[in-house]
Scaffold this active site. Sequence first.
Site, PDB file in Angstrom:
ATOM      1  N   GLU A   1     -39.049  -5.184 -15.666  1.00 37.95           N
ATOM      2  CA  GLU A   1     -38.562  -4.116 -16.517  1.00 37.95           C
ATOM      3  C   GLU A   1     -39.693  -3.189 -16.971  1.00 37.95           C
ATOM      4  OE1 GLU A   1     -36.878  -3.914 -20.924  1.00 37.95           O
ATOM      5  OE2 GLU A   1     -36.165  -5.348 -19.694  1.00 37.95           O
TER       6      GLU A   1
ATOM      7  N   LYS B   1     -27.979  -7.671 -23.644  1.00 42.68           N
ATOM      8  CA  LYS B   1     -29.440  -8.192 -23.918  1.00 42.68           C
ATOM      9  C   LYS B   1     -29.366  -8.600 -25.304  1.00 42.68           C
ATOM     10  CE  LYS B   1     -33.984  -6.560 -24.461  1.00 42.68           C
ATOM     11  NZ  LYS B   1     -34.518  -5.404 -24.599  1.00 42.68           N
TER      12      LYS B   1
ATOM     13  N   THR C   1     -36.190  -0.368 -22.826  1.00 35.97           N
ATOM     14  CA  THR C   1     -36.544   0.801 -24.116  1.00 35.97           C
ATOM     15  C   THR C   1     -36.177   1.911 -23.777  1.00 35.97           C
ATOM     16  OG1 THR C   1     -38.601  -0.902 -24.362  1.00 35.97           O
ATOM     17  CG2 THR C   1     -37.998   0.873 -25.878  1.00 35.97           C
TER      18      THR C   1
END
Length: 245
Positions: free
Chosen positions: A53, A141, A81
């Site tokens: 990621e 998440k 993000t």
Amino acid sequence: MTTQQPPADPAAPLSPLAGLRRAGVVAVLRAPTSDGALAAVAALVEGGVTGIEITYSTPDAPAVIAEVRARHPEALVGAGTVLTAAQAAAAADAGSAFLVSPGTTPELAAAMLDTGLPVLSGALTPSEVMTATALGVHAVKVFPASLGGPGYLRALRGPFPDVPLVPTGGVSAGNLGEWFAAGALAVGAGGELASAAHIAAGRWDSLTVRARAFAAALAKVRGAGAAADPAAPAEAADPGAEAVR
């Protein structure tokens, strides 16, 4: 007498989350430079961690994603993000395999889903999980998962047995098995796997050693990798993903 399972249908559509399930461990990279991110990815892949990621905390994140795809076709690389619709679109254009946001808003979730990519939207409380699932994201998440640990993830599985959960924060090679036993689809690992300090210092050997520890822990969880077989019937249908969608 042992009953043989029928072979997986190669024509059956894979779940949007099949790649994440297969990767098991996703390294969350917050690199100070794009070159540092690329070197870190090489070290992690060498150690056996192929879920990557690239967060938007990393300079030129979309360009890094595109370059990782070119250099490491075996890796599953996504964007993390993600905070704006523009970031979601740029990551998709760069070839991101999935999108991750630290929290959930209707506008951001819609923009991420519009890319057609698997979406992991951040949540912590039951109300936030309900909000994320109502918006149609593919997985939640759980962040920061370190606040409650595996016990909290297990508690969330009670009211949300069909919601794919990906805890991030507080995951280490030592407690990896606890997270999967608590019901994680996959896990996100940041500082315990690829700390920003080690990346800044160029400690690539350390990243590879840590990646090997995570890969070994994952193999142990899966019984020497049996559950990671991409041809396994479980990959063709993900009830949790369908329930969320």
